[in-house]
Write an enzyme that holds these catalytic residues in place. Structure first.
Site, PDB file in Angstrom:
ATOM      1  N   GLY A   1      49.809  11.663  25.187  1.00 28.94           N
ATOM      2  CA  GLY A   1      49.543  12.926  25.852  1.00 28.94           C
ATOM      3  C   GLY A   1      50.139  12.935  27.252  1.00 28.94           C
ATOM      4  O   GLY A   1      50.688  13.941  27.715  1.00 28.94           O
ATOM      5  N   THR A   2      50.036  11.782  27.928  1.00 23.54           N
ATOM      6  CA  THR A   2      50.592  11.673  29.280  1.00 23.54           C
ATOM      7  C   THR A   2      52.086  11.973  29.284  1.00 23.54           C
ATOM      8  O   THR A   2      52.575  12.701  30.143  1.00 23.54           O
ATOM      9  CB  THR A   2      50.325  10.260  29.837  1.00 23.54           C
ATOM     10  OG1 THR A   2      48.916  10.116  30.009  1.00 23.54           O
ATOM     11  CG2 THR A   2      51.025  10.041  31.154  1.00 23.54           C
TER      12      THR A   2
ATOM     13  N   GLN B   1      41.841  18.117  26.322  1.00 23.36           N
ATOM     14  CA  GLN B   1      40.408  18.004  26.035  1.00 23.36           C
ATOM     15  C   GLN B   1      39.923  19.042  25.035  1.00 23.36           C
ATOM     16  O   GLN B   1      38.869  18.869  24.429  1.00 23.36           O
ATOM     17  CB  GLN B   1      39.588  18.100  27.334  1.00 23.36           C
ATOM     18  CG  GLN B   1      39.653  16.855  28.196  1.00 23.36           C
ATOM     19  CD  GLN B   1      39.134  15.596  27.513  1.00 23.36           C
ATOM     20  OE1 GLN B   1      38.383  15.641  26.539  1.00 23.36           O
ATOM     21  NE2 GLN B   1      39.568  14.439  28.007  1.00 23.36           N
TER      22      GLN B   1
ATOM     23  N   SER C   1      46.915  15.353  23.248  1.00 18.00           N
ATOM     24  CA  SER C   1      46.913  13.914  22.985  1.00 18.00           C
ATOM     25  C   SER C   1      46.071  13.620  21.753  1.00 18.00           C
ATOM     26  O   SER C   1      44.896  13.984  21.694  1.00 18.00           O
ATOM     27  CB  SER C   1      46.320  13.213  24.205  1.00 18.00           C
ATOM     28  OG  SER C   1      46.139  11.846  23.950  1.00 18.00           O
TER      29      SER C   1
ATOM     30  N   HIS D   1      44.731  10.879  20.387  1.00 16.65           N
ATOM     31  CA  HIS D   1      43.559   9.988  20.373  1.00 16.65           C
ATOM     32  C   HIS D   1      42.337  10.643  21.023  1.00 16.65           C
ATOM     33  O   HIS D   1      41.249  10.081  20.984  1.00 16.65           O
ATOM     34  CB  HIS D   1      43.873   8.622  21.002  1.00 16.65           C
ATOM     35  CG  HIS D   1      43.986   8.643  22.487  1.00 16.65           C
ATOM     36  ND1 HIS D   1      43.037   8.075  23.297  1.00 16.65           N
ATOM     37  CD2 HIS D   1      44.913   9.147  23.294  1.00 16.65           C
ATOM     38  CE1 HIS D   1      43.401   8.239  24.556  1.00 16.65           C
ATOM     39  NE2 HIS D   1      44.540   8.875  24.582  1.00 16.65           N
TER      40      HIS D   1
ATOM     41  N   CYS E   1      33.045   3.965  43.362  1.00 18.39           N
ATOM     42  CA  CYS E   1      32.658   2.564  43.215  1.00 18.39           C
ATOM     43  C   CYS E   1      33.030   2.004  41.846  1.00 18.39           C
ATOM     44  O   CYS E   1      32.837   0.829  41.583  1.00 18.39           O
ATOM     45  CB  CYS E   1      31.170   2.393  43.482  1.00 18.39           C
ATOM     46  SG  CYS E   1      30.264   3.919  43.556  1.00 18.39           S
TER      47      CYS E   1
END
Lengths: 469, 469
Positions: free
Chosen positions: B69-70, B177, B194, B196, B320
């Site tokens: 997809g990227t 998405q 994408s 997957h 974090c």
């Protein structure tokens, strides 16, 4: 059906299939995530990288996985050129590199860079001294394949690498055809390969970049693959690729010897079984599994179609089978016959029986295609015309390979020895095939002139002097 | 182990697995070859393209498969920018695009182009009128996701597409998405997704480019995928991707409703079960399977680790937990709390029991992490200091998220209502989380000043006025 086109794509190795199935269950999650499934995918990816790095002979952190061998080449070559931009904009490549390398060269040239193509001899091999001489000031990168994908000739990579080292030029090695079959050549700076060529799944290539080699990734960076290859890692396929690479390397010593003997058999027997054949490529320094020959007076596509009907899958570098209608750049650079070209590349496990069946079928198939095209049969041609001074002009304009050569062969005896025949043609393959035919037939090729000299409105005239037989 | 990170990668759909296994046997050969195995691979590839094109709502010859997809995004965005170079060099993107789009924007800016980021509201949604106003002269391309990958907010693509059409600007839609879960929005010029993410295998993305949209491929061209995506096609994975896309789309109407009800339950119950939580993203116009919330006084990585121990795989946009040590750009653009951030995204087949177990475990996990960090417990804090005029200065320099906010919450009662507390911090997350805490707690955020004003050698001071309770 015997499949003899392993150089295009090898069927999936059983080890790859097994590893893929397991990794689809174990390695589908995002390896960048910290939860259990993600950590498991990461471990599988790391282990695959270790395996591949060991096969290539580099550190794991020097190797990244790419979505294909082609992208390995593109990212490697364009990245190295970008990384050395300050040094210069010269790219040196052999004339017989894979199209993926030459496509990078075209892009480089289109954006203002310069490209120097180093030619090859009739066996398809670069001369290391000629290559070394091309590494002049301002050379950003040199590219040399480990072995040629069309004719199997192994290149003198170690010698060229030594010259590159001396000149301070990084060397990119396309190892797509040899990795998994032969030892990796010494001295590369960047190296690429493709899993589906060694029995791994499609969708995986690799790119190794030695520490210290400057490389600026040509695509946007993300956190994947050291910033060199963007996009979600295909962990299951990578695992399968690494597992099968290890497996084929373990078998390589014995299997390569076995396949090499079968290839030797084809190299020897084809010219005995089929008249007017040229076996091309280096007979000794070659890939174990690949052999290429060209058949005079044969249309490559018809030959492939007939072989397919007879149950054999092979490929061809003839212009008549490619979508671009130009003969293979490899055969052109070698200056060998391109018509009726057949590449046989044996996958692991090919049997002696498969090869014998092929040798049994080939002569009849070639004969059939030649008969359809009205090719010379080897019987005496028409008697020479007496007292002729001017050249015989054969107008084959608008007719495609292999017709120009068939016309020439059929009609050269109409002139007496010492006289000249002009073949008018607008098919680019003739430029390669008329001289190649002369070489094979012991006739004298005199050169090329505009067909306009013979009253035509387009194309070239290829001049051949008939030699006494 | 319940896997709640489908937005990162979905487990392989059974249909994808079955199709992949079949296509490994039937589709491993080179689809560019003319022999039987090649023709069979070509037929599978063509059929997969028809299926994917139908799902996307375009013609088969408008759709190519990419290795991820990227890469679909990279090739689409960079290709469209290159194709419109003569029109201008402005790129308009929403501030909450996926990083793959923003990485293209960075590359575009680095090479001299200009980028205009359109902000979003606190729900993560762009205002179509604001977006339309950004489409000024010289705009080469606009990018808007179908729905946000971190908070689930569905974007007003149809309205923005209408504005783009009016302005003559092509619109790139990242549908990663939503494809397979919701209808494809109208009006796109280029679209990427994408496999997957919908239960297909990794290694497959898609890029659709409407006829008439100018697109110059950023990588060297070869004869694959209409010259847009170089490299050997991964036919088995493409077949599996298309088959599973068809399968999930057939289930989408019922399965999306079912998952959406489960997400609604999480959205409602989490704030009831866990104190000091902010559920973010649009409550109505949202993806069916995704919900995100942030927990005050919680370290995101500790939270993920504890949830993983309890058997739940989720992801987080907290600074974090990321390798870059900055909070998610999406949460930042929305101006919502980033600390203790949890994204729950449900794969197909998630059960009510899985969700109930999660809701049962979450409160104890959050409480545990807060206790470890010494977070406020909700009991009365220390009494206000009487007669204080100057601000209380809390030096949290060198301490990372969520400590600055925990300090602020623990000590704000040391000043009387109306007085000001200055939190000194050099953690970028504080810039987002101190105002977000004020918003949640009804305190008044006054703004940011250099910490040097308070005698510190680095960082910023975040000023908060205590409001009467």
């Amino acid at each position: 059906m015997p499949y003899f086109d392993a150089a295009s794509s090898a069927p999936l190795h059983p080890v790859a299939r097994q590893a893929l199935l397991a990794a689809l269950d174990e390695g589908w999650a995002d390896p960048a995530r910290l939860y259990r499934d993600g950590r498991r995918a990461r471990m599988l990816l790391d282990a695959a990288r270790e395996t591949a790095a060991e096969a290539v002979g580099c550190r794991a952190d020097e190797l990244v996985f790419t979505p294909s061998g082609t992208q390995g080449v593109h990212l490697g070559v364009l990245g190295a050129l970008a990384g050395r931009r300050r040094v210069g904009d010269r790219l040196v490549v052999s004339a017989v590199e894979h199209s993926s390398v030459l496509h990078c060269a075209e892009v480089h040239e289109a954006s203002g860079g310069t490209v120097d193509q180093v030619g090859v001899d009739r066996l398809g091999r670069v001369d290391p001294e000629v290559f070394a001489a091309a590494l002049t000031e301002g050379t950003a990168l040199a590219c040399l394949q480990s072995a040629n994908h069309e004719v199997g000739t192994v290149q003198p990579v170690a010698e060229v690498a030594a010259a590159c080292r001396e000149a301070g030029v990084p060397l990119f090695v396309d190892a797509a055809q040899s990795l998994g079959r032969m030892p990796v050549p010494e001295g590369w700076s960047l190296l690429a390969a493709s899993a589906h060529k060694w029995g791994g799944p499609p969708g995986v290539g690799l790119l190794a970049v030695r520490k210290g080699v400057r490389h600026v990734p040509p695509l946007p960076r993300d956190e994947r693959e050291r910033g060199r290859v963007p996009g979600f890692e295909n962990v299951p396929a990578i695992v399968a690729a690494a597992a099968s690479l290890r497996a084929v390397r373990e078998q390589a010593a014995t299997e390569s010897d076995r396949l090499s003997a079968l290839v030797e058999r084809i190299r020897t027997r084809v010219p005995e079984l089929v008249p007017d054949v040229e076996v091309v490529g280096d007979p000794a320094r070659r890939l174990p599994h690949l052999v290429t020959f060209s058949c005079l007076y044969v249309d490559g596509e018809a030959l492939l179609t007939e072989l397919d009907r007879a149950g054999f899958a092979v490929s061809s570098g003839s212009s008549c089978t490619s979508s671009t209608l130009t003969p293979s750049h490899v055969l052109r650079a070698m200056g060998v016959l391109s018509e009726g070209n057949v590449r046989v590349s044996l996958p692991s496990g090919t049997t002696e029986e498969d090869v014998e069946r092929f040798l049994g079928v080939l002569p009849g198939v070639v004969r059939g295609v030649r008969e359809q095209l009205g090719a010379p049969t080897g019987e005496p041609g028409p008697r020479p015309t007496a007292g002729e001074e001017a050249a015989l002009v054969l107008d084959t304009l608008g007719r495609r390979c292999p017709i120009p050569v068939i016309e020439l062969a059929n009609r050269i005896r109409e002139v007496r020895a010492g006289s000249v025949v002009a073949v008018l043609s607008d098919d680019e393959a003739a430029r390669l095939d008329v001289p190649a035919w002369c070489e094979m037939r012991g006739q004298e090729y005199l050169g090329e002139r505009p067909a306009a000299d013979f009253g035509a409105d387009r194309g070239s005239a290829y001049l051949v002097r008939r030699v006494e037989e």
